[in-house]
Design an enzyme around this catalytic site. Sequence first.
Site, short mmCIF file in Angstrom:
data_model
loop_
_atom_site.label_atom_id
_atom_site.label_comp_id
_atom_site.label_asym_id
_atom_site.label_seq_id
_atom_site.Cartn_x
_atom_site.Cartn_y
_atom_site.Cartn_z
CB SER A 140 -72.97 129.42 -4.38
OG SER A 140 -71.68 128.92 -4.70
CE1 TYR A 153 -75.21 125.00 -8.29
CE2 TYR A 153 -73.14 126.17 -7.97
CZ TYR A 153 -74.26 125.55 -7.45
OH TYR A 153 -74.44 125.49 -6.08
#
Length: 247
Positions: A140, A153
């Site tokens: 990501s 995260y």
Amino acid sequence: MKNALGSVDTVLLLGGRSEIGLAIVERLVRNGASRVVLALRDPGDTPPAIGGAEVHLVEFDASRPETHGEVIETAVKLVGDLDVVIPAFGVLGSQAVYDDDPVAAVRAVAVNYGGHVSAGLFAARRLREQGHGTLVVLSSVAGVRVRRANFVYGSAKAGLDGFAQGLGDALHGSGARVMIVRPGFVIGRMTRGMSPAPMSSTPGQVADAVVDGLRSGAEIVWVPGMLRAFFAVMRVLPRAIWRRMPR
């Protein structure tokens, strides 16, 4: 079996209900893949439907790394050599929740990073033994430069991205390889209720980019592609400015 993607016939999806993962599998089947293994937590529940392919279900728990090797070997027994392995599991969570409950943060990181390390190493061992195959790592942009809004995260994704780069280097020359995928904000179940960020994409758009990357032999795929140039700038943005970024 040869098709538009060269030799992709068998696919293993670790996280068999992932929107992005299933979208990738569906596109690979359209391009000629004929045997699919969906590894999911509750295979006894109603499974996702994938038309046009032989589909097998196996049990998989991302939080139990001691079982991951057995899952890989079970998949091989069902369909033979694995052409594409896609670990597509994880939790987004809330930074506010993690601030209040550090134990919850550790559990999330154990899945988002530790689970992928385990699954990735077991998959890489098998691909190396075969002498072919691609491990598709769903990273990501959140891990390219970690932001204060989701740093638990993001730090797990940063670790995963670094792990995938190192694993790809370790596999070089073996015939097996790693392809890293770096999407921006993906509009889907995981982000339901959140306002889309600029340069957002859908699971289908991520899947299309993955298939294009497999076809071209790419090592890193940005989704959308313009994020590559955007983060070339964001990486060198002064920290005093970066920390004020809202998301």
